[in-house]
Design a protein around this motif. Structure first.
Motif, mmCIF file in Angstrom:
data_model
loop_
_atom_site.group_PDB
_atom_site.id
_atom_site.type_symbol
_atom_site.label_atom_id
_atom_site.label_comp_id
_atom_site.label_asym_id
_atom_site.label_seq_id
_atom_site.Cartn_x
_atom_site.Cartn_y
_atom_site.Cartn_z
ATOM 1 N N ILE A 36 43.051 -34.729 -6.043
ATOM 2 C CA ILE A 36 43.269 -34.288 -7.423
ATOM 3 C C ILE A 36 41.954 -34.447 -8.160
ATOM 4 O O ILE A 36 41.365 -35.524 -8.169
ATOM 5 N N CYS A 37 41.488 -33.358 -8.750
ATOM 6 C CA CYS A 37 40.184 -33.378 -9.425
ATOM 7 C C CYS A 37 40.239 -32.438 -10.626
ATOM 8 O O CYS A 37 40.239 -31.222 -10.457
ATOM 9 N N ASN A 38 40.294 -33.012 -11.818
ATOM 10 C CA ASN A 38 40.493 -32.208 -13.021
ATOM 11 C C ASN A 38 39.295 -32.244 -13.958
ATOM 12 O O ASN A 38 38.739 -33.304 -14.235
ATOM 13 N N HIS A 39 38.925 -31.074 -14.437
ATOM 14 C CA HIS A 39 37.891 -30.911 -15.461
ATOM 15 C C HIS A 39 36.621 -31.689 -15.131
ATOM 16 O O HIS A 39 36.123 -32.487 -15.932
ATOM 17 N N LEU A 40 36.113 -31.440 -13.927
ATOM 18 C CA LEU A 40 34.870 -32.072 -13.499
ATOM 19 C C LEU A 40 33.828 -31.052 -13.055
ATOM 20 O O LEU A 40 32.629 -31.234 -13.307
ATOM 21 N N MET A 41 34.264 -29.962 -12.417
ATOM 22 C CA MET A 41 33.315 -29.005 -11.855
ATOM 23 C C MET A 41 32.426 -28.358 -12.912
ATOM 24 O O MET A 41 31.301 -27.948 -12.616
ATOM 25 N N GLU A 42 32.909 -28.278 -14.132
ATOM 26 C CA GLU A 42 32.098 -27.695 -15.198
ATOM 27 C C GLU A 42 30.966 -28.628 -15.623
ATOM 28 O O GLU A 42 30.056 -28.220 -16.337
ATOM 29 N N HIS A 43 30.997 -29.887 -15.150
ATOM 30 C CA HIS A 43 29.984 -30.876 -15.516
ATOM 31 C C HIS A 43 28.845 -30.977 -14.500
ATOM 32 O O HIS A 43 27.732 -31.358 -14.865
ATOM 33 N N VAL A 44 29.132 -30.707 -13.220
ATOM 34 C CA VAL A 44 28.165 -31.025 -12.166
ATOM 35 C C VAL A 44 27.088 -29.940 -12.050
ATOM 36 O O VAL A 44 27.312 -28.775 -12.373
ATOM 37 N N GLU A 45 25.935 -30.357 -11.547
ATOM 38 C CA GLU A 45 24.804 -29.435 -11.426
ATOM 39 C C GLU A 45 25.092 -28.327 -10.431
ATOM 40 O O GLU A 45 24.864 -27.152 -10.696
ATOM 41 N N ASP A 46 25.586 -28.683 -9.245
ATOM 42 C CA ASP A 46 25.851 -27.708 -8.185
ATOM 43 C C ASP A 46 27.335 -27.771 -7.847
ATOM 44 O O ASP A 46 27.758 -28.570 -7.012
ATOM 45 N N ASP A 47 28.127 -26.941 -8.506
ATOM 46 C CA ASP A 47 29.574 -27.020 -8.311
ATOM 47 C C ASP A 47 29.995 -26.591 -6.915
ATOM 48 O O ASP A 47 30.942 -27.145 -6.355
ATOM 49 N N LEU A 48 29.302 -25.641 -6.306
ATOM 50 C CA LEU A 48 29.665 -25.204 -4.963
ATOM 51 C C LEU A 48 29.444 -26.338 -3.957
ATOM 52 O O LEU A 48 30.257 -26.543 -3.053
ATOM 53 N N ARG A 49 28.374 -27.083 -4.130
ATOM 54 C CA ARG A 49 28.119 -28.230 -3.250
ATOM 55 C C ARG A 49 29.224 -29.265 -3.395
ATOM 56 O O ARG A 49 29.693 -29.836 -2.405
ATOM 57 N N ALA A 50 29.657 -29.504 -4.631
ATOM 58 C CA ALA A 50 30.736 -30.462 -4.873
ATOM 59 C C ALA A 50 32.046 -29.977 -4.246
ATOM 60 O O ALA A 50 32.794 -30.764 -3.646
ATOM 61 N N MET A 51 32.333 -28.687 -4.379
ATOM 62 C CA MET A 51 33.545 -28.132 -3.779
ATOM 63 C C MET A 51 33.506 -28.258 -2.261
ATOM 64 O O MET A 51 34.527 -28.571 -1.628
ATOM 65 N N ARG A 52 32.346 -28.027 -1.674
ATOM 66 C CA ARG A 52 32.215 -28.166 -0.217
ATOM 67 C C ARG A 52 32.405 -29.609 0.226
ATOM 68 O O ARG A 52 32.931 -29.865 1.320
ATOM 69 N N GLU A 53 31.978 -30.552 -0.598
ATOM 70 C CA GLU A 53 32.189 -31.961 -0.278
ATOM 71 C C GLU A 53 33.688 -32.290 -0.290
ATOM 72 O O GLU A 53 34.176 -33.037 0.564
ATOM 73 N N LEU A 54 34.425 -31.751 -1.239
ATOM 74 C CA LEU A 54 35.870 -31.965 -1.262
ATOM 75 C C LEU A 54 36.530 -31.348 -0.036
ATOM 76 O O LEU A 54 37.451 -31.922 0.547
ATOM 77 N N HIS A 55 36.044 -30.172 0.346
ATOM 78 C CA HIS A 55 36.570 -29.524 1.548
ATOM 79 C C HIS A 55 36.296 -30.389 2.781
ATOM 80 O O HIS A 55 37.150 -30.529 3.668
ATOM 81 N N ARG A 56 35.149 -31.012 2.830
ATOM 82 C CA ARG A 56 34.766 -31.845 3.979
ATOM 83 C C ARG A 56 35.659 -33.063 4.123
ATOM 84 O O ARG A 56 36.075 -33.398 5.245
ATOM 85 N N ILE A 57 35.979 -33.735 3.017
ATOM 86 C CA ILE A 57 36.734 -34.988 3.124
ATOM 87 C C ILE A 57 38.248 -34.763 3.175
ATOM 88 O O ILE A 57 39.002 -35.699 3.417
#
Length: 256
Positions: free
Chosen positions: A146-167
């Motif tokens: 569960i991850c809410n209202h965070l991707m709009e804050h991070v520098e590289d949102d695609l990298r963050a999304m890929r990290e969630l996919h990995r774990i």
């Protein structure tokens, strides 16, 4: 009240707000008791809810008791009615944990607390502290995210999304929510905008880096997820949408 809350949001550090809000807001809520609105998370009823917003204050947004916002109430109804989360104890990673959700999830995992982990970059409420763009956790280690209202804050949102996919484990699922302008076809981002006031004016909050459009689900798919884009509020009755003060936001359910 609108002006006071708006000033507090824009001038006090988020970590301080998280510490203070839990005991201050319920006291304020004593003045709002009534029967017109109901929070589905805490069950409290009020004649009105508190306004909330960094730029434009939204009426009837914040529950004075549990601090749920419109998106939290919509998410809670989805989790409770449409998932099996509360019928078992899947290994859950809750990023940027909200107090209103933690109050339910922690008791649910009382018998297996190791299966519920909260994480944030700096929040004092979280168990773990890390940058979501580089998660120090093993591959396929969680069943639900569960991850809410965070991707709009991070520098590289695609990298963050890929990290969630990995774990996330194979067959796992999760919910990602972000502010999305459904009238905008594509996401707008401009890293040259660094002034907090200008970011607030353009992106809606001083620490936002982008304004998502209807391509938000496509960005999640690019990270490897299968995505359900749900207009969940539209599935509820008009009476429920009014009573719970729900938004028109979509819920983005991810699957691996």
């Amino acid at each position: 009240m609108k002006g006071l809350i708006k000033w507090i949001l824009n001038h006090l550090p988020r970590t301080l707000l998280q510490r203070l809000a839990g005991w201050m807001m319920p006291l304020v809520g004593l003045w709002y008791r009534g029967n017109r609105y109901e929070c589905p998370l805490c069950g409290r009823r009020y004649r009105k809810l508190l306004p909330y917003g960094y730029v434009t204050s939204r009426e009837n947004a914040l529950c004075p008791h549990c601090l749920s916002l419109e998106r939290h109430r919509l998410l809670w109804l989805y989790l409770e009615r449409e998932t099996t989360l509360f019928e078992s104890l899947p290994r859950l990673l809750h990023i940027a944990p909200e107090v209103c959700l933690m109050r339910h999830l922690k008791p649910h995992y009382k018998s297996s607390p190791e299966c519920y982990q909260t994480a944030d970059l700096e929040s004092p409420l979280a168990d773990l502290h890390f940058d979501i763009q580089q998660i120090p956790l093993a591959d396929e280690s969680f069943d639900v995210v569960i991850c809410n209202h965070l991707m709009e804050h991070v520098e590289d949102d695609l990298r963050a999304m890929r990290e969630l996919h990995r774990i996330l484990k194979r067959g796992g699922w999760g919910v990602l929510l972000s502010p999305v302008d459904l009238q905008r076809a594509t996401t707008f981002e401009d890293d040259s905008i660094t002034d907090p006031k200008e970011r607030t004016r353009i992106f809606g909050q001083y620490d936002h880096r982008r304004l998502y459009g209807n391509d938000f689900a496509d960005r999640l798919r690019e990270a490897g997820f299968e995505v359900e884009d749900l207009d969940y509020a539209a599935r509820l009755t008009p009476e429920e949408r009014t009573r719970y003060a729900l938004p028109e936001d979509h819920i983005y359910v991810i699957h691996k």
